[in-house]
Design a protein around this motif. Structure first.
Motif, PDB file in Angstrom:
ATOM      1  N   MET A   1       0.858  -1.060   0.081  1.00 16.29           N
ATOM      2  CA  MET A   1       0.064   0.085  -0.082  1.00 16.29           C
ATOM      3  C   MET A   1       0.939   1.099   0.146  1.00 16.29           C
ATOM      4  SD  MET A   1      -3.139   1.107  -0.294  1.00 16.29           S
ATOM      5  CE  MET A   1      -4.008  -0.135   0.126  1.00 16.29           C
ATOM      6  N   ALA A   2       0.287   2.250  -0.573  1.00 19.69           N
ATOM      7  CA  ALA A   2       1.280   3.500  -0.745  1.00 19.69           C
ATOM      8  C   ALA A   2       1.476   4.002   0.349  1.00 19.69           C
ATOM      9  CB  ALA A   2       0.554   4.324  -1.867  1.00 19.69           C
ATOM     10  N   LYS A   3       2.233   4.964   0.589  1.00 20.46           N
ATOM     11  CA  LYS A   3       2.715   5.888   2.021  1.00 20.46           C
ATOM     12  C   LYS A   3       1.228   6.377   2.414  1.00 20.46           C
ATOM     13  CE  LYS A   3       6.547   8.598   3.220  1.00 20.46           C
ATOM     14  NZ  LYS A   3       7.597   9.417   2.655  1.00 20.46           N
ATOM     15  N   GLY A   4       1.238   6.750   3.456  1.00 24.62           N
ATOM     16  CA  GLY A   4      -0.085   7.204   4.383  1.00 24.62           C
ATOM     17  C   GLY A   4      -0.655   8.398   3.825  1.00 24.62           C
ATOM     18  N   VAL A   5      -1.703   8.896   4.540  1.00 28.54           N
ATOM     19  CA  VAL A   5      -2.219  10.132   4.052  1.00 28.54           C
ATOM     20  C   VAL A   5      -2.474  10.746   5.459  1.00 28.54           C
ATOM     21  CG1 VAL A   5      -4.644   9.253   4.173  1.00 28.54           C
ATOM     22  CG2 VAL A   5      -4.103  11.198   3.099  1.00 28.54           C
TER      23      VAL A   5
ATOM     24  N   PRO B   1       1.751  16.379  -2.142  1.00 31.72           N
ATOM     25  CA  PRO B   1       0.231  16.707  -2.964  1.00 31.72           C
ATOM     26  C   PRO B   1      -0.780  17.032  -2.046  1.00 31.72           C
ATOM     27  CG  PRO B   1       1.271  14.814  -4.062  1.00 31.72           C
ATOM     28  CD  PRO B   1       1.987  14.756  -2.642  1.00 31.72           C
ATOM     29  N   LEU B   2      -1.561  17.885  -2.013  1.00 34.01           N
ATOM     30  CA  LEU B   2      -2.555  18.281  -1.651  1.00 34.01           C
ATOM     31  C   LEU B   2      -3.946  18.213  -2.224  1.00 34.01           C
ATOM     32  CD1 LEU B   2      -1.451  21.847  -0.013  1.00 34.01           C
ATOM     33  CD2 LEU B   2      -1.326  19.737   1.171  1.00 34.01           C
ATOM     34  N   VAL B   3      -4.842  17.528  -1.333  1.00 29.18           N
ATOM     35  CA  VAL B   3      -6.200  17.388  -2.043  1.00 29.18           C
ATOM     36  C   VAL B   3      -7.165  18.058  -1.079  1.00 29.18           C
ATOM     37  CG1 VAL B   3      -7.933  15.821  -2.760  1.00 29.18           C
ATOM     38  CG2 VAL B   3      -5.644  14.996  -2.832  1.00 29.18           C
ATOM     39  N   ALA B   4      -8.151  18.893  -1.630  1.00 25.30           N
ATOM     40  CA  ALA B   4      -9.072  19.584  -0.752  1.00 25.30           C
ATOM     41  C   ALA B   4     -10.565  19.429  -1.048  1.00 25.30           C
ATOM     42  CB  ALA B   4      -8.858  21.189  -0.920  1.00 25.30           C
TER      43      ALA B   4
ATOM     44  N   LEU C   1      -2.570   8.836  -3.873  1.00 19.32           N
ATOM     45  CA  LEU C   1      -1.565   8.122  -3.468  1.00 19.32           C
ATOM     46  C   LEU C   1      -1.086   6.645  -4.365  1.00 19.32           C
ATOM     47  CD1 LEU C   1      -3.397   8.063   0.050  1.00 19.32           C
ATOM     48  CD2 LEU C   1      -1.213   8.764  -0.431  1.00 19.32           C
ATOM     49  N   LEU C   2      -2.238   6.269  -5.023  1.00 20.33           N
ATOM     50  CA  LEU C   2      -1.725   5.179  -5.860  1.00 20.33           C
ATOM     51  C   LEU C   2      -1.421   5.299  -7.339  1.00 20.33           C
ATOM     52  CD1 LEU C   2      -4.918   3.013  -4.722  1.00 20.33           C
ATOM     53  CD2 LEU C   2      -2.354   2.823  -4.095  1.00 20.33           C
ATOM     54  N   GLY C   3      -1.304   6.741  -7.771  1.00 20.01           N
ATOM     55  CA  GLY C   3      -1.050   7.206  -8.882  1.00 20.01           C
ATOM     56  C   GLY C   3      -1.673   7.013  -9.879  1.00 20.01           C
ATOM     57  N   PHE C   4      -3.048   6.537  -9.767  1.00 17.58           N
ATOM     58  CA  PHE C   4      -4.119   6.532 -10.891  1.00 17.58           C
ATOM     59  C   PHE C   4      -4.137   7.890 -11.791  1.00 17.58           C
ATOM     60  CE2 PHE C   4      -7.062   3.622  -8.238  1.00 17.58           C
ATOM     61  CZ  PHE C   4      -5.943   2.421  -8.161  1.00 17.58           C
ATOM     62  N   GLY C   5      -4.399   7.923 -12.899  1.00 18.37           N
ATOM     63  CA  GLY C   5      -5.189   8.893 -13.735  1.00 18.37           C
ATOM     64  C   GLY C   5      -6.119   9.574 -13.347  1.00 18.37           C
ATOM     65  N   ALA C   6      -6.654  10.511 -14.296  1.00 19.29           N
ATOM     66  CA  ALA C   6      -7.899  11.232 -13.584  1.00 19.29           C
ATOM     67  C   ALA C   6      -9.128  10.442 -13.865  1.00 19.29           C
ATOM     68  CB  ALA C   6      -7.926  12.422 -14.362  1.00 19.29           C
ATOM     69  N   GLU C   7      -9.229   9.838 -14.803  1.00 17.02           N
ATOM     70  CA  GLU C   7     -10.327   9.036 -15.214  1.00 17.02           C
ATOM     71  C   GLU C   7     -10.576   7.856 -14.324  1.00 17.02           C
ATOM     72  OE1 GLU C   7     -12.504   6.401 -19.029  1.00 17.02           O
ATOM     73  OE2 GLU C   7     -10.371   7.250 -19.222  1.00 17.02           O
ATOM     74  N   LYS C   8      -9.526   7.038 -13.864  1.00 18.64           N
ATOM     75  CA  LYS C   8      -9.603   5.929 -13.062  1.00 18.64           C
ATOM     76  C   LYS C   8     -10.080   6.513 -11.868  1.00 18.64           C
ATOM     77  CE  LYS C   8      -7.212   1.789 -11.705  1.00 18.64           C
ATOM     78  NZ  LYS C   8      -5.948   1.076 -11.803  1.00 18.64           N
ATOM     79  N   THR C   9      -9.539   7.457 -11.291  1.00 20.50           N
ATOM     80  CA  THR C   9      -9.831   8.190 -10.085  1.00 20.50           C
ATOM     81  C   THR C   9     -11.280   8.629  -9.828  1.00 20.50           C
ATOM     82  OG1 THR C   9      -7.392   9.198  -9.757  1.00 20.50           O
ATOM     83  CG2 THR C   9      -9.134  10.069  -8.563  1.00 20.50           C
TER      84      THR C   9
ATOM     85  N   MET D   1     -12.280  -2.442  -2.965  1.00 17.97           N
ATOM     86  CA  MET D   1     -12.661  -1.398  -3.915  1.00 17.97           C
ATOM     87  C   MET D   1     -11.716  -0.820  -4.766  1.00 17.97           C
ATOM     88  SD  MET D   1     -15.744   0.101  -4.820  1.00 17.97           S
ATOM     89  CE  MET D   1     -16.816  -0.190  -3.194  1.00 17.97           C
ATOM     90  N   LEU D   2     -10.495  -0.814  -4.595  1.00 19.01           N
ATOM     91  CA  LEU D   2      -9.476  -0.252  -5.480  1.00 19.01           C
ATOM     92  C   LEU D   2      -8.870  -0.904  -6.309  1.00 19.01           C
ATOM     93  CD1 LEU D   2      -7.343   1.016  -2.247  1.00 19.01           C
ATOM     94  CD2 LEU D   2      -8.686   2.452  -3.430  1.00 19.01           C
ATOM     95  N   GLN D   3      -9.395  -2.496  -6.403  1.00 21.62           N
ATOM     96  CA  GLN D   3      -8.993  -3.315  -7.532  1.00 21.62           C
ATOM     97  C   GLN D   3      -9.437  -3.337  -8.853  1.00 21.62           C
ATOM     98  OE1 GLN D   3      -6.009  -4.551  -6.594  1.00 21.62           O
ATOM     99  NE2 GLN D   3      -6.343  -3.598  -4.553  1.00 21.62           N
ATOM    100  N   TYR D   4     -10.795  -2.586  -8.972  1.00 18.02           N
ATOM    101  CA  TYR D   4     -11.672  -2.632 -10.131  1.00 18.02           C
ATOM    102  C   TYR D   4     -10.844  -1.949 -11.389  1.00 18.02           C
ATOM    103  CZ  TYR D   4     -15.624  -4.123  -7.608  1.00 18.02           C
ATOM    104  OH  TYR D   4     -16.416  -5.089  -6.709  1.00 18.02           O
TER     105      TYR D   4
END
Length: 292
Positions: free
Chosen positions: A1-5, A154-157, A255-263, A289-292
């Motif tokens: 799993m990616a580094k924490g948040v 990176p910041l998400v709001a 955190l997982l490096g997904f593209g915008a569409e997959k996110t 849920m992250l595996q789809y």
């Protein structure tokens, strides 16, 4: 799993009244009342913990019985509170009355505890030790500004509401991603159409914008293109918390490096799961849920 948040935001006790039938104004309605841990920041933290991430929550803790219950609930979910400031004030409370169809009719929030948080209460070394930071606009603008200025991750709001979205306006160029609902996006951009709002947010400096349009899904704009993710059709049990879960899913994508569409697709799936739960966070949410 990616580094924490690290989640920097609000935590409160949710008190929700649900009428047994359609809400009858000006009268006492038979129904049910439940009390559950809540708050945008805390809800997002729980969603991320259920998805398998290591989560640290920097939310001010009060000095009353509710604070003890909230702390215990976070501990049971594996949500860290090591850097949560403790203040000699009452806990925040969110009082909500539902309309009998799964939507909020009216709510009152007492967030004085969040407003009392000061910039020097945020441990920026701890924030920057994580893979990503997630902000909610319940906190004072000075706190949000300090995090935005000193963050090296990176910041998400999440804007939380139209009234509080203005706190994020000067911070837009520093954000990796933002997840407003349509009303919040319209306020931030002056646009009407959700797709136009997403594009405008990127022009204002956000790297990725995800505009929630309810049952229409998510409209997004990012460095790898723009588009629309459809929302699954579900039987809505409770709309509270769906936006929080979408913001958590967008952070997971970061955190997982997904593209915008997959996110965006992940955010729609997680929000749909939340809509089918009676609580603000779905107990059915897991890392699968992250595996789809």
């Amino acid at each position: 799993m990616a580094k924490g948040v690290c989640v920097i935001g609000g935590m409160n006790m949710d008190i929700t009244g649900v009428p047994a039938a359609s809400l009858l104004f000006g009268d006492s309605n038979p129904g049910s009342i439940r009390m559950t841990p809540g708050g945008v920041g805390r809800n997002m933290a729980e969603n991320l913990a259920r998805m398998g991430f290591t989560v640290e929550l920097m939310a001010p803790l009060g000095h009353d019985g509710f604070a003890h219950l909230l702390e215990k609930a976070c501990c049971s979910m594996g949500i860290g509170l090591r850097y949560a400031p403790r203040l000699p004030l009452d806990s925040g409370v969110y009082l909500c009355v539902m309309d009998g169809r799964g939507d909020m009719h009216v709510a009152i929030n007492d967030m004085a505890l969040c407003e009392a948080m000061e910039p020097n209460m945020v441990d920026m070394e701890a924030v920057n030790a994580h893979g990503c930071a997630l902000l909610d606009a319940n906190l004072p603008e000075a706190v949000l500004s300090r995090v935005a200025e000193e963050a090296t991750v990176p910041l998400v709001a999440d804007p939380v509401s139209v009234a509080k979205a203005r706190r994020l306006l000067p911070l837009l160029p520093r954000l990796f991603a933002i997840k407003p609902n349509l009303m919040e996006a319209q306020f931030l951009t002056g646009e009407e159409d959700p797709a136009a709002c997403a594009r405008a947010l990127c022009r204002l400096g956000v790297k990725r914008a995800f505009v929630s349009a309810g049952a229409q899904g998510l409209y997004y704009c990012a460095e790898d293109g723009d588009g629309h993710a459809k929302a699954p059709i579900v039987n809505v049990v409770n709309a509270t918390g769906a936006g929080d879960s979408a913001s958590a899913a967008i952070t997971a994508g970061c955190l997982l490096g997904f593209g915008a569409e997959k996110t965006a697709q992940l955010a729609c799936r997680v929000a749909a799961l939340t809509l089918q739960a009676s609580s603000a966070v779905s107990p059915m949410l897991t890392a699968a849920m992250l595996q789809y």
